[in-house]
Design an enzyme around this catalytic site. Structure first.
Site, PDB file in Angstrom:
ATOM      1  N   GLY A 153      -2.509   7.215 -47.250  1.00  0.00           N
ATOM      2  CA  GLY A 153      -2.843   5.934 -46.477  1.00  0.00           C
ATOM      3  C   GLY A 153      -3.908   4.994 -47.506  1.00  0.00           C
ATOM      4  O   GLY A 153      -4.548   5.607 -48.330  1.00  0.00           O
TER       5      GLY A 153
ATOM      6  N   ASP B 241      -6.775   3.487 -46.345  1.00  0.00           N
ATOM      7  CA  ASP B 241      -8.223   3.946 -46.142  1.00  0.00           C
ATOM      8  C   ASP B 241      -8.727   5.155 -46.954  1.00  0.00           C
ATOM      9  O   ASP B 241      -9.761   4.711 -47.250  1.00  0.00           O
ATOM     10  CB  ASP B 241      -8.229   4.364 -44.540  1.00  0.00           C
ATOM     11  CG  ASP B 241      -7.875   2.906 -43.485  1.00  0.00           C
ATOM     12  OD1 ASP B 241      -7.837   1.896 -44.064  1.00  0.00           O
ATOM     13  OD2 ASP B 241      -7.242   3.206 -42.334  1.00  0.00           O
TER      14      ASP B 241
ATOM     15  N   LEU C 154     -10.829  13.932 -48.353  1.00  0.00           N
ATOM     16  CA  LEU C 154      -9.692  14.201 -47.850  1.00  0.00           C
ATOM     17  C   LEU C 154      -9.017  12.820 -47.703  1.00  0.00           C
ATOM     18  O   LEU C 154      -9.222  11.824 -47.186  1.00  0.00           O
ATOM     19  CB  LEU C 154      -9.951  14.514 -46.297  1.00  0.00           C
ATOM     20  CG  LEU C 154     -10.556  15.948 -45.978  1.00  0.00           C
ATOM     21  CD1 LEU C 154     -10.709  16.225 -44.710  1.00  0.00           C
ATOM     22  CD2 LEU C 154      -9.565  16.853 -46.622  1.00  0.00           C
TER      23      LEU C 154
ATOM     24  N   CYS D 242      -1.209  13.156 -35.159  1.00  0.00           N
ATOM     25  CA  CYS D 242      -1.459  13.413 -36.607  1.00  0.00           C
ATOM     26  C   CYS D 242      -0.446  14.420 -37.170  1.00  0.00           C
ATOM     27  O   CYS D 242       0.110  14.294 -38.206  1.00  0.00           O
ATOM     28  CB  CYS D 242      -2.732  14.146 -36.788  1.00  0.00           C
ATOM     29  SG  CYS D 242      -3.322  15.409 -35.508  1.00  0.00           S
TER      30      CYS D 242
ATOM     31  N   CYS E 243      -7.702  18.145 -34.200  1.00  0.00           N
ATOM     32  CA  CYS E 243      -7.634  18.348 -35.375  1.00  0.00           C
ATOM     33  C   CYS E 243      -8.867  17.974 -36.203  1.00  0.00           C
ATOM     34  O   CYS E 243      -9.387  18.618 -37.285  1.00  0.00           O
ATOM     35  CB  CYS E 243      -6.563  17.289 -35.993  1.00  0.00           C
ATOM     36  SG  CYS E 243      -6.495  17.348 -37.883  1.00  0.00           S
TER      37      CYS E 243
END
Length: 352
Positions: free
Chosen positions: A10, A12, A6, A195, A99
């Site tokens: 970003g 990370d 996923l 989010c 989420c």
């Protein structure tokens, strides 16, 4: 292994993707399109287009296939509706926890091909398999970035299928790896906030769905009216910012949902001198069983702060928690996440 990663745009998740590819895994990238740009675009500019631009560049550079998965409806039906319902009830929701539970490691997990052995993200957490074969979480060595709090409500079936490639690394090393890989987003700042909101202000989001409702802002100790407010649901217990009263700091200490009254005080602990004892319910122990230990550690929100705590079970589903300090942010609706030193054991919902 065949791994579904996923990616968010970003640093990370991008580093996580590259690490997995370096290890020789068959890597496929997925971007979940959950932004509510059609619903609340007038509130501000939505950043999902920037995110997707970076995602495409990272995947192109790594020669990894990318699939965009539209999940706005599912997201609204689960996470957004939950948030609105909790706020309206006077509680403090945690959309990020929901989420992870319902979207990233819930509905998405059921959407992808069964041939994917693992699902990976850029979370700062580690999957740990115990001797009995059960999976729990282990903290990231980076105490500031550690995200086990947001994962504390996952189930065993989810944990056993997850992998967090950067969970064992501090943020500084992840940034160094981003530079080493010369990622298109290597200098991109970390995202902040809830989010699904992106650049939207939380208050504007709540006003959009619940409107405004004029009510009294009262001093807790005297009952004196200090000002009007626009709705109890715009305030949370322990809040200090945004009260807009002079002579402070002022803190929200209590709310009357039925009468639409918000009580504030200059002395937060005036409402409840202890602020170290509260009740929880809806336990979610990763192993399916409560730990034998009754003295553990606890986080009441994401961040470095950890309290020692004692658990006193009132019945099978409810317990009293006592922490070794006072905390002004104890608010019904939030999650309490339990730890045994560096290991995360599960969570419960703060009831009162």
């Amino acid at each position: 292994m065949k791994v579904a990663v996923l990616v968010s745009g970003g640093v990370d998740s991008s580093v996580a993707l590259r690490l997995l590819k370096d290890l020789g895994h068959e890597v496929h990238a997925f971007y979940l399109k959950i932004w509510l740009e059609d619903e609340i675009s007038f509130l501000n500019e939505c950043p999902w287009e920037d995110d997707l631009k970076y995602v495409r560049e990272v995947c192109r550079q790594a020669d990894v296939p990318l699939q965009i998965v539209p999940m706005q409806k599912e997201y609204f039906d689960t996470v957004v509706n939950y948030t609105i319902k909790e706020v309206k009830a006077g509680r403090t929701p945690n959309p990020d926890v929901m989420c992870n539970n319902n979207i990233k490691f819930g509905l998405f997990m059921s959407k992808i091909d069964k041939s994917f052995e693992k699902i990976a993200t850029g979370h700062y957490a580690q999957i740990y398999k115990r001797k009995d074969g059960k999976f729990i979480l282990k903290k990231s060595p980076d105490p500031i970035k550690d995200q086990t709090y947001f994962l504390g409500n996952l189930k065993q079936a989810q944990l056993k299928r997850l992998t967090f490639p950067i969970g064992h690394l501090p943020k500084t090393e992840v940034r160094s790896l981003a530079a080493k890989y010369d990622l298109p987003n290597k200098d991109r700042k970390d995202s902040q906030g809830i989010c699904f909101l992106g650049k939207f202000r939380y208050e504007d989001f709540i006003k959009h769905y619940l409107g405004t409702k004029k009510g009294d802002l009262l001093e807790y100790e005297t009952g004196q009216k200090l000002a009007d407010h626009e709705g109890y649901y715009l305030f949370t217990i322990g809040q200090r910012k945004g009260i807009k009263l002079s002579g402070g700091p002022w803190y929200v200490v209590s709310k009357n949902v039925l009468k639409n009254i918000v009580y504030v005080s200059k002395d937060y602990h005036s409402a409840d001198k202890k602020r170290n004892t509260f009740t929880v319910n809806n336990f979610n122990w990763f192993t399916g069983k409560a730990p034998i230990k009754k003295s553990l550690q606890i986080k009441l929100r994401h961040g470095e702060k950890v309290y020692n705590c004692k658990i006193k079970y009132l019945n099978k589903s409810k317990a009293e928690i006592k922490i070794d300090g006072n905390d002004q942010g104890i608010s019904p609706g939030q999650f309490a996440v339990f730890y045994d030193k560096e290991f995360c054991l599960g969570s419960a919902l703060i009831a009162s």
